[in-house]
Design a protein around this motif. Structure first.
Motif, PDB file in Angstrom:
ATOM      1  N   HIS A 177       0.827  -1.205   0.000  1.00 32.75           N
ATOM      2  CA  HIS A 177       0.000   0.000   0.000  1.00 32.75           C
ATOM      3  C   HIS A 177       0.864   1.258   0.000  1.00 32.75           C
ATOM      4  O   HIS A 177       1.954   1.269   0.560  1.00 32.75           O
ATOM      5  CB  HIS A 177      -0.930   0.021   1.220  1.00 32.75           C
ATOM      6  CG  HIS A 177      -2.160  -0.800   1.048  1.00 32.75           C
ATOM      7  ND1 HIS A 177      -2.776  -1.450   2.095  1.00 32.75           N
ATOM      8  CD2 HIS A 177      -2.910  -1.084  -0.054  1.00 32.75           C
ATOM      9  CE1 HIS A 177      -3.845  -2.102   1.646  1.00 32.75           C
ATOM     10  NE2 HIS A 177      -3.938  -1.894   0.351  1.00 32.75           N
ATOM     11  N   GLN A 178       0.348   2.314  -0.574  1.00 33.64           N
ATOM     12  CA  GLN A 178       1.025   3.612  -0.580  1.00 33.64           C
ATOM     13  C   GLN A 178       0.250   4.539   0.360  1.00 33.64           C
ATOM     14  O   GLN A 178      -0.847   4.993   0.025  1.00 33.64           O
ATOM     15  CB  GLN A 178       1.082   4.175  -2.006  1.00 33.64           C
ATOM     16  CG  GLN A 178       1.916   3.307  -2.942  1.00 33.64           C
ATOM     17  CD  GLN A 178       1.856   3.771  -4.384  1.00 33.64           C
ATOM     18  OE1 GLN A 178       0.840   4.300  -4.836  1.00 33.64           O
ATOM     19  NE2 GLN A 178       2.939   3.579  -5.113  1.00 33.64           N
ATOM     20  N   PRO A 179       0.790   4.820   1.541  1.00 29.13           N
ATOM     21  CA  PRO A 179       0.046   5.599   2.547  1.00 29.13           C
ATOM     22  C   PRO A 179      -0.446   6.944   2.032  1.00 29.13           C
ATOM     23  O   PRO A 179      -1.573   7.356   2.341  1.00 29.13           O
ATOM     24  CB  PRO A 179       1.073   5.761   3.677  1.00 29.13           C
ATOM     25  CG  PRO A 179       2.004   4.609   3.515  1.00 29.13           C
ATOM     26  CD  PRO A 179       2.092   4.367   2.049  1.00 29.13           C
ATOM     27  N   TYR A 180       0.375   7.644   1.255  1.00 31.59           N
ATOM     28  CA  TYR A 180      -0.031   8.958   0.775  1.00 31.59           C
ATOM     29  C   TYR A 180      -1.267   8.863  -0.122  1.00 31.59           C
ATOM     30  O   TYR A 180      -2.224   9.622   0.018  1.00 31.59           O
ATOM     31  CB  TYR A 180       1.122   9.616   0.029  1.00 31.59           C
ATOM     32  CG  TYR A 180       0.779  10.967  -0.554  1.00 31.59           C
ATOM     33  CD1 TYR A 180       0.723  12.105   0.261  1.00 31.59           C
ATOM     34  CD2 TYR A 180       0.485  11.109  -1.914  1.00 31.59           C
ATOM     35  CE1 TYR A 180       0.397  13.348  -0.275  1.00 31.59           C
ATOM     36  CE2 TYR A 180       0.165  12.339  -2.447  1.00 31.59           C
ATOM     37  CZ  TYR A 180       0.119  13.453  -1.626  1.00 31.59           C
ATOM     38  OH  TYR A 180      -0.216  14.680  -2.158  1.00 31.59           O
ATOM     39  N   ARG A 181      -1.254   7.890  -1.031  1.00 31.92           N
ATOM     40  CA  ARG A 181      -2.388   7.747  -1.948  1.00 31.92           C
ATOM     41  C   ARG A 181      -3.656   7.319  -1.197  1.00 31.92           C
ATOM     42  O   ARG A 181      -4.752   7.788  -1.495  1.00 31.92           O
ATOM     43  CB  ARG A 181      -2.050   6.733  -3.041  1.00 31.92           C
ATOM     44  CG  ARG A 181      -0.935   7.189  -3.966  1.00 31.92           C
ATOM     45  CD  ARG A 181      -0.686   6.199  -5.088  1.00 31.92           C
ATOM     46  NE  ARG A 181       0.452   6.574  -5.910  1.00 31.92           N
ATOM     47  CZ  ARG A 181       0.415   7.444  -6.905  1.00 31.92           C
ATOM     48  NH1 ARG A 181      -0.740   8.028  -7.201  1.00 31.92           N
ATOM     49  NH2 ARG A 181       1.494   7.730  -7.600  1.00 31.92           N
ATOM     50  N   LEU A 182      -3.506   6.422  -0.220  1.00 33.80           N
ATOM     51  CA  LEU A 182      -4.673   6.022   0.568  1.00 33.80           C
ATOM     52  C   LEU A 182      -5.210   7.194   1.377  1.00 33.80           C
ATOM     53  O   LEU A 182      -6.418   7.327   1.580  1.00 33.80           O
ATOM     54  CB  LEU A 182      -4.320   4.861   1.492  1.00 33.80           C
ATOM     55  CG  LEU A 182      -4.357   3.458   0.874  1.00 33.80           C
ATOM     56  CD1 LEU A 182      -3.982   2.415   1.912  1.00 33.80           C
ATOM     57  CD2 LEU A 182      -5.740   3.155   0.303  1.00 33.80           C
ATOM     58  N   GLY A 183      -4.299   8.035   1.867  1.00 36.08           N
ATOM     59  CA  GLY A 183      -4.744   9.225   2.602  1.00 36.08           C
ATOM     60  C   GLY A 183      -5.567  10.144   1.725  1.00 36.08           C
ATOM     61  O   GLY A 183      -6.557  10.736   2.171  1.00 36.08           O
ATOM     62  N   ARG A 184      -5.172  10.267   0.452  1.00 34.88           N
ATOM     63  CA  ARG A 184      -5.938  11.103  -0.472  1.00 34.88           C
ATOM     64  C   ARG A 184      -7.293  10.480  -0.790  1.00 34.88           C
ATOM     65  O   ARG A 184      -8.254  11.195  -1.109  1.00 34.88           O
ATOM     66  CB  ARG A 184      -5.134  11.292  -1.772  1.00 34.88           C
ATOM     67  CG  ARG A 184      -3.815  12.032  -1.607  1.00 34.88           C
ATOM     68  CD  ARG A 184      -4.033  13.492  -1.285  1.00 34.88           C
ATOM     69  NE  ARG A 184      -4.740  14.184  -2.353  1.00 34.88           N
ATOM     70  CZ  ARG A 184      -4.124  14.795  -3.371  1.00 34.88           C
ATOM     71  NH1 ARG A 184      -2.808  14.781  -3.454  1.00 34.88           N
ATOM     72  NH2 ARG A 184      -4.822  15.417  -4.293  1.00 34.88           N
ATOM     73  N   GLN A 185      -7.381   9.150  -0.701  1.00 40.60           N
ATOM     74  CA  GLN A 185      -8.639   8.451  -0.978  1.00 40.60           C
ATOM     75  C   GLN A 185      -9.488   8.260   0.287  1.00 40.60           C
ATOM     76  O   GLN A 185     -10.519   7.578   0.234  1.00 40.60           O
ATOM     77  CB  GLN A 185      -8.340   7.076  -1.585  1.00 40.60           C
ATOM     78  CG  GLN A 185      -7.616   7.129  -2.907  1.00 40.60           C
ATOM     79  CD  GLN A 185      -7.107   5.767  -3.358  1.00 40.60           C
ATOM     80  OE1 GLN A 185      -7.339   4.758  -2.700  1.00 40.60           O
ATOM     81  NE2 GLN A 185      -6.398   5.735  -4.478  1.00 40.60           N
ATOM     82  N   TRP A 186      -9.084   8.865   1.394  1.00 45.37           N
ATOM     83  CA  TRP A 186      -9.760   8.640   2.669  1.00 45.37           C
ATOM     84  C   TRP A 186     -11.257   8.947   2.615  1.00 45.37           C
ATOM     85  O   TRP A 186     -12.067   8.164   3.136  1.00 45.37           O
ATOM     86  CB  TRP A 186      -9.072   9.451   3.763  1.00 45.37           C
ATOM     87  CG  TRP A 186      -9.418   9.022   5.155  1.00 45.37           C
ATOM     88  CD1 TRP A 186     -10.139   9.724   6.080  1.00 45.37           C
ATOM     89  CD2 TRP A 186      -9.027   7.800   5.788  1.00 45.37           C
ATOM     90  NE1 TRP A 186     -10.233   9.017   7.255  1.00 45.37           N
ATOM     91  CE2 TRP A 186      -9.562   7.830   7.096  1.00 45.37           C
ATOM     92  CE3 TRP A 186      -8.309   6.688   5.384  1.00 45.37           C
ATOM     93  CZ2 TRP A 186      -9.386   6.776   7.995  1.00 45.37           C
ATOM     94  CZ3 TRP A 186      -8.126   5.641   6.273  1.00 45.37           C
ATOM     95  CH2 TRP A 186      -8.660   5.696   7.563  1.00 45.37           C
ATOM     96  N   PRO A 187     -11.693  10.063   2.031  1.00 45.55           N
ATOM     97  CA  PRO A 187     -13.145  10.328   1.987  1.00 45.55           C
ATOM     98  C   PRO A 187     -13.926   9.210   1.303  1.00 45.55           C
ATOM     99  O   PRO A 187     -15.026   8.850   1.749  1.00 45.55           O
ATOM    100  CB  PRO A 187     -13.241  11.647   1.206  1.00 45.55           C
ATOM    101  CG  PRO A 187     -11.919  12.314   1.445  1.00 45.55           C
ATOM    102  CD  PRO A 187     -10.918  11.200   1.469  1.00 45.55           C
ATOM    103  N   GLU A 188     -13.362   8.633   0.216  1.00 43.92           N
ATOM    104  CA  GLU A 188     -14.047   7.538  -0.460  1.00 43.92           C
ATOM    105  C   GLU A 188     -14.140   6.304   0.434  1.00 43.92           C
ATOM    106  O   GLU A 188     -15.163   5.596   0.442  1.00 43.92           O
ATOM    107  CB  GLU A 188     -13.319   7.181  -1.757  1.00 43.92           C
ATOM    108  CG  GLU A 188     -13.469   8.217  -2.865  1.00 43.92           C
ATOM    109  CD  GLU A 188     -12.519   9.387  -2.726  1.00 43.92           C
ATOM    110  OE1 GLU A 188     -11.703   9.373  -1.772  1.00 43.92           O
ATOM    111  OE2 GLU A 188     -12.593  10.306  -3.551  1.00 43.92           O
ATOM    112  N   LEU A 189     -13.077   6.035   1.209  1.00 46.22           N
ATOM    113  CA  LEU A 189     -13.107   4.894   2.134  1.00 46.22           C
ATOM    114  C   LEU A 189     -14.166   5.097   3.216  1.00 46.22           C
ATOM    115  O   LEU A 189     -14.863   4.155   3.605  1.00 46.22           O
ATOM    116  CB  LEU A 189     -11.733   4.698   2.772  1.00 46.22           C
ATOM    117  CG  LEU A 189     -10.609   4.245   1.842  1.00 46.22           C
ATOM    118  CD1 LEU A 189      -9.279   4.194   2.598  1.00 46.22           C
ATOM    119  CD2 LEU A 189     -10.923   2.873   1.253  1.00 46.22           C
TER     120      LEU A 189
END
Length: 463
Positions: free
Chosen positions: A92-104
């Motif tokens: 996983h890429q933490p930065y990219r997941l952080g940017r996708q946080w609202p969708e999660l």
């Protein structure tokens, strides 16, 4: 990927200060803030943050903290907020997941649009949910033990790990030893402990009286049971003695003692998920409603915990259940648990419905934990544990009975609304009290399970 939601009263891992873990993003380098279990912050300057993997960032944390190789397996990186907790896979890429946080959040939480817009995760270095307890017993590095101790302590104080009063006092006494040093007669007093009791015991055991009842507790009154019980347990904490006969300054024995005591809790090391279950119908109008629960899933099984009362409603090993989930596309997102029970003394099979937008995550974690258990090697024998004497009976295959009746870790099926049913052809009918076959095919496939199908008898009464 594992998702959890915090439900505790005290600030837990998801409810501490969690400003953004990315403080700046430049063309080449960025400062990343990684939070440890004691809520301290580890700033890291990293290159190429958007494409940095969790494995690479994990290695950077280990290097800064100078942790041994065992830390690679013992800890993982998590993205955590009050609304959702996600353990990251190495790729996983933490930065990219952080940017996708609202969708999660929209997919895995019931948060409002305003809460989703305001929520921001922090990057935390926490225990890996897939790290077996038996391997913790092999750890000798003091810093690794300290980080595991701090995380376990936080979960106990936040009441994410429900504990009986006796266990809370025993664990709190070890915290006293770590923070205050060896016990000395008269120092501290129970009254002194009272001032910072919430540093040693969960908040719901520290509540002081108000109003009428508080008036009966004068300034010179006897110490409360929790304070005195904590003090009594503190004075019983044993000091480790080195090979030279001197008492060592290392805190490792006390960290280890805390972890060993925590291992007695069946949900230690689990991932938490948020959900709701139906209440049993009560009163003349048979009104039920729902109650919030935390679903704790570990390598050993599933526990459903009452979020308000801080006790276990249902605890099952994987051998004792079948499960499945329904997605929001089919109907309301639900995790289904099927298990053996009884109805007025008659064996039945029960079906529990857990409403949660995280049902997909829970189902996936159950399946993965079962796969890990089936592929892992047998546990190595523990050191310093004597072999059973000749002629002595073998250890029991089933879990031992709990020491205390009414323990908070005992199942409370009377507080759950479950379904009993029978499968006849393609039709599922509710019955009282038996059914002919399992509703779900997803269950532990080895021959070691204790989950059984109750066979119908003549004159089965259908409801």
């Amino acid at each position: 990927m594992n998702g959890t939601e915090g439900n505790a009263e005290q600030p837990g891992p998801a409810e501490r200060s969690h400003r953004s873990s990315v403080s700046s993003v430049g063309a080449r380098a960025a400062d990343v803030l990684v939070y440890l279990a004691d809520d301290t912050v580890l700033p890291l300057a990293v290159e190429n943050l958007p494409s940095l993997s969790a494995h690479e960032l994990h290695r950077a944390v280990r290097e800064v903290l100078q942790l041994p190789d065992i830390a690679l397996d013992a800890f993982a990186l998590w993205l955590v907020s009050p609304l959702l907790e996600v353990q990251l896979k190495p790729k996983h890429q933490p930065y990219r997941l952080g940017r996708q946080w609202p969708e999660l959040l929209l997919r895995f939480s019931d948060a409002s649009d305003d809460d989703v817009a305001m929520d921001e995760p922090s990057l935390q270095f926490r225990r890996n949910v897939f790290f077996p307890k038996r391997r913790e017993l092999q750890i000798h590095d003091e810093e690794v033990l300290r980080l595991l101790y701090e995380e376990a302590k936080g979960n106990v104080l936040a009441a994410r790990y429900p504990c009986d009063v006796e266990d809370c006092e025993a664990l709190g006494a070890l915290v006293c030893r770590v923070q205050l040093g060896p016990y000395q007669a008269g120092q501290p007093t129970a009254c002194a402990l009272r001032e910072k009791l919430d540093s040693f015991l969960p908040a719901h055991l520290c509540k002081r009286g108000h109003g009428l009842f508080a008036a009966f507790r004068g300034r010179g009154s006897k110490a409360a049971t929790g304070e005195q019980g904590l003090l009594n347990a503190y004075c019983r904490v044993k000091e480790a003695v080195g090979t030279d006969g001197e008492r060592g300054a290392s805190l490792s024995p006390h960290y280890r003692a805390y972890l060993l005591k925590s291992h007695e809790l069946p949900f230690y090391g689990c991932a938490f998920f948020h959900g709701e279950v139906d209440k049993p119908a009560q009163g003349f109008l048979h009104r039920g409603g729902r109650k919030p629960v935390a679903v704790a899933i570990s390598l050993e099984g599933v526990h459903v915990i009452d979020s308000r009362e801080k006790h276990v409603l249902l605890g099952l090993r994987f051998q004792e259940l079948s499960w499945d989930h329904t997605s929001p596309e089919e109907e309301e997102s639900v995790l289904w648990l099927e298990f053996d029970g009884d109805n007025e003394g008659t064996p039945v099979n029960k079906l529990l419905k857990i409403y949660s937008k995280q049902a997909e995550l829970m189902s996936g974690l159950i399946e993965y934990c079962i796969e890990l258990n089936q592929t892992s090697e047998p546990a190595a024998p523990q050191e310093n544990v004597p072999a059973p004497a000749a002629g002595s009976p073998p250890p029991p295959a089933q879990r031992p009975q709990l020491r205390r009746q009414g323990s908070v870790v005992c199942s409370r099926l009377q507080h759950l609304s479950t379904i009993d049913y029978v499968e006849e052809g393609q039709q599922i009918k509710r019955v009282k009290p038996k059914r002919t076959t399992s509703f779900f095919s997803r269950q532990l496939s080895t021959g070691q399970g204790s989950y059984t199908v109750v066979q119908p008898t003549d004159g089965l009464e259908q409801g």
